[in-house]
Design an enzyme around this catalytic site. Structure first.
Site, short mmCIF file in Angstrom:
data_model
loop_
_atom_site.label_atom_id
_atom_site.label_comp_id
_atom_site.label_asym_id
_atom_site.label_seq_id
_atom_site.Cartn_x
_atom_site.Cartn_y
_atom_site.Cartn_z
CB CYS A 93 -0.92 -0.02 1.22
SG CYS A 93 -2.05 1.38 1.20
CB CYS A 236 -3.85 4.45 -5.91
SG CYS A 236 -3.75 2.70 -5.50
#
Ligand code: PYC
Length: 308
Positions: A93, A236
């Site tokens: 992530c 992201c």
């Protein structure tokens, strides 16, 4: 335990470009396994109720990503970390790693410098700059399949690339989808694309719609559907890594050249890559952004939540 017999899990919350990260600093049950990957498998197998209770309402939100600290795999790493959202564990992530580094800085555990972090899908590196920016050197990333065509309910034929950047993305150029529509519409479109992709037997876990930027200096804007069923408020990190891999494979971005990725909320990551293996079109992405710590405290749970 609290006086009322509730169990405590300690957390520090931050956001990176609008996307929340909840670093779990204490109280989570010990996981079995000798590596971050093995501990992630244990977390996935045994703790679905607790995982969801840590990140989702009423203690969190649909967008929350947790970063569970575990022992590092290698001496010299800052920490091991397992990321999870309300539906399951995730690989890497990017926004979460930026949030994790900012959290360690907030705690006084690190200052400016370079750090290694062990994730379930491999080691990443993070450079914490004196001005608060964090640059993540992500896992090797690459395009897995170009020009995949699927038939999507209500949209017809949609063509995109499947690429890996720590998670696996289906990237669709947004002439097929107008990014100026309300997020509810984009969510519905992206979910239908994901369903069609799965129906056709492809394994992507995120859908990334991209199109022209709105912010000066940005090269592209994206809308990323996460496995949790909501969208990434940040650009992201793993999705931007997947995008870099596609740009590199198409010869549209040179190694070291800057790529500014805008999110659907208008937040920005600055990115670049170097080759990991040029023949196999594998890149090492570098993703830069900033996080802000917004809360610290304890979450309270009935004690049976911590038992599997
Ligand atoms: O920044 O890589 C990322 C990410 C994955 C899911 C949500 N954010």
């Amino acid at each position: 335990m609290t006086a009322g017999g509730m169990a405590r899990i300690s957390v520090i919350d931050s956001h990176t470009g609008g996307e929340p990260t909840r670093v779990i600093t204490g109280g989570f049950p010990a996981l079995s396994g000798a590596s971050t990957a093995e501990r992630r498998a244990d977390l996935a197998a045994r703790f679905s109720r607790l995982r969801r209770a840590v990140v989702d309402e009423p203690r969190g939100s649909e967008a929350m990503v947790a970063a569970l600290l575990v022992p590092p795999d290698e001496p010299g790493s800052l920490t091991g970390v397992i990321y999870f959202d309300r539906t399951g564990v995730i690989g890497m992530c990017g926004h979460g790693t930026i949030g994790l580094v900012e959290t360690f800085r907030h705690l006084g555990r690190i200052g400016p410098g370079d750090y290694r972090i062990d994730t379930a899908v491999g080691r990443v590196e993070a450079a914490a700059a004196p001005d608060g920016a964090v640059t993540v050197r992500n896992v090797p990333s690459r395009r897995l399949e170009a020009g995949v065509s699927i038939d999507v309910e209500g949209l017809g034929g949609v063509v995109g690339d499947i690429a890996y950047g720590g998670n696996t993305f289906f990237l669709v150029n947004s002439p097929a989808v107008d990014l100026d529509q309300p997020v509810e519409v984009l969510l519905s479109v992206a979910k239908r694309i994901l369903a069609a992709l799965r129906q056709a037997g492809f394994g992507a876990d995120h859908v990334e719609l991209y199109g022209p930027p709105t912010r000066p200096g940005a090269h592209s804007r994206n809308f990323v559907l996460c496995p949790s069923g909501t969208y990434d408020r940040s650009p992201c990190g793993t999705g931007t890594s997947a995008k870099l891999a596609c740009l590199a494979a198409d010869g549209e971005l040179a190694p070291g050249e800057e790529w500014v990725q805008e999110s659907i909320t208008g937040s920005l990551f600055t990115a670049r890559y170097s080759w990991y293996d040029e023949e196999r079109e594998m890149v090492v992405p570098f993703i830069s952004g900033r996080a802000q710590v917004v809360a610290e405290g304890d979450l309270l749970f009935p004690p049976d939540f911590l038992v599997t």
